[in-house]
Design an enzyme around this catalytic site. Sequence first.
Site, mmCIF file in Angstrom:
data_model
loop_
_atom_site.group_PDB
_atom_site.id
_atom_site.type_symbol
_atom_site.label_atom_id
_atom_site.label_comp_id
_atom_site.label_asym_id
_atom_site.label_seq_id
_atom_site.Cartn_x
_atom_site.Cartn_y
_atom_site.Cartn_z
ATOM 1 N N ARG A 94 101.581 77.092 -14.399
ATOM 2 C CA ARG A 94 101.491 75.742 -14.608
ATOM 3 C C ARG A 94 102.860 74.978 -14.618
ATOM 4 O O ARG A 94 103.612 74.682 -14.195
ATOM 5 C CB ARG A 94 101.056 76.764 -15.704
ATOM 6 N N LYS A 121 102.995 79.435 -21.260
ATOM 7 C CA LYS A 121 102.004 79.214 -22.828
ATOM 8 C C LYS A 121 101.986 80.246 -24.369
ATOM 9 O O LYS A 121 102.163 81.032 -23.702
ATOM 10 C CB LYS A 121 100.336 79.269 -22.005
ATOM 11 N N HIS A 194 96.978 71.595 -10.754
ATOM 12 C CA HIS A 194 96.162 72.847 -11.306
ATOM 13 C C HIS A 194 95.403 73.072 -9.307
ATOM 14 O O HIS A 194 95.536 74.729 -10.476
ATOM 15 C CB HIS A 194 95.230 72.203 -12.042
ATOM 16 N N ARG A 197 97.456 76.527 -8.629
ATOM 17 C CA ARG A 197 97.013 78.199 -9.282
ATOM 18 C C ARG A 197 95.272 77.654 -9.255
ATOM 19 O O ARG A 197 95.966 79.579 -9.175
ATOM 20 C CB ARG A 197 97.417 77.161 -10.766
ATOM 21 N N HIS A 220 98.522 84.669 -18.197
ATOM 22 C CA HIS A 220 96.882 84.569 -18.997
ATOM 23 C C HIS A 220 97.449 85.466 -19.952
ATOM 24 O O HIS A 220 96.863 87.068 -19.491
ATOM 25 C CB HIS A 220 95.545 84.897 -18.313
ATOM 26 N N TYR A 229 87.694 82.116 -12.284
ATOM 27 C CA TYR A 229 88.522 81.898 -10.430
ATOM 28 C C TYR A 229 87.518 82.925 -10.009
ATOM 29 O O TYR A 229 87.788 82.552 -8.476
ATOM 30 C CB TYR A 229 89.711 81.766 -11.045
#
Length: 256
Positions: A94, A121, A194, A197, A220, A229
């Site tokens: 990120r 995160k 992003h 990513r 995640h 994705y």
Amino acid sequence: MIVRADDMLEALEYDDAPDERLTEQLERILTSYGRIARVPMLKKATTGDEDLKRRGRALSHGEVIQLMQTTHEGSAIDRRDNAILAVMFETGLRRAELLSLTVGDVVEESGRYRLIIRHGKGDKSRSVDVTNGAAASLGSWLSLRAELMENDWLFPAVLRGGHLTDRKLGAEGLIAMIDRRSEQAGLTGRIRPHDARRTVATSLLSAGTNIDIVRNQLGHAQSATTLKYSIGAREERADAIEAHSYIPVPPWAVTA
């Protein structure tokens, strides 16, 4: 306390939302608390209304190489930018995770590097590996920055005159660097942080990598997030199969 909208952006990491929508959301939130600060740098895309509304994309390997090649003159700034791009497109970190890295977060292990993400995160920690060409790029930058500065930030900011500073690179500086390198590479459409990513996720999923490995790589909490994705990955895989297909069309199936 004044709440800065760009600080909220760093925390949200909500790059999938259209820029104008996210700006409106932040303005409503901040205004409701009576703490409105400037809503930051959400730049308009440079290729028209459709580009503004798009949700981002994964880059092809060729496009990533084109970006990297814009740094091959080898100046200190080139080597910093090369290392940033290498880490981004190798690891899928990120934006906030990338910019928070310090030299102490880099561990060398048998010709490769492990990056320690201390506050991902949800304030979760994890590590990611940097290998092969990306490891060579990062190692070269580590050697040079040790000669040039004593601060701890892995990726320092650059002054307008092209001089490295003791301050860490910020979100606006990262976006400006990607914009500049994309223009130099002749890439169409705006490349966002992003998108690196997305590129990593799509590439790994297209190669048949186990979903849990991809999930852990991206940090995640849920596999369902990673599976977002998979649509792009399936399309890329189908295109690759079509490009390499050798099965002949039978004569009865040929259309005039």
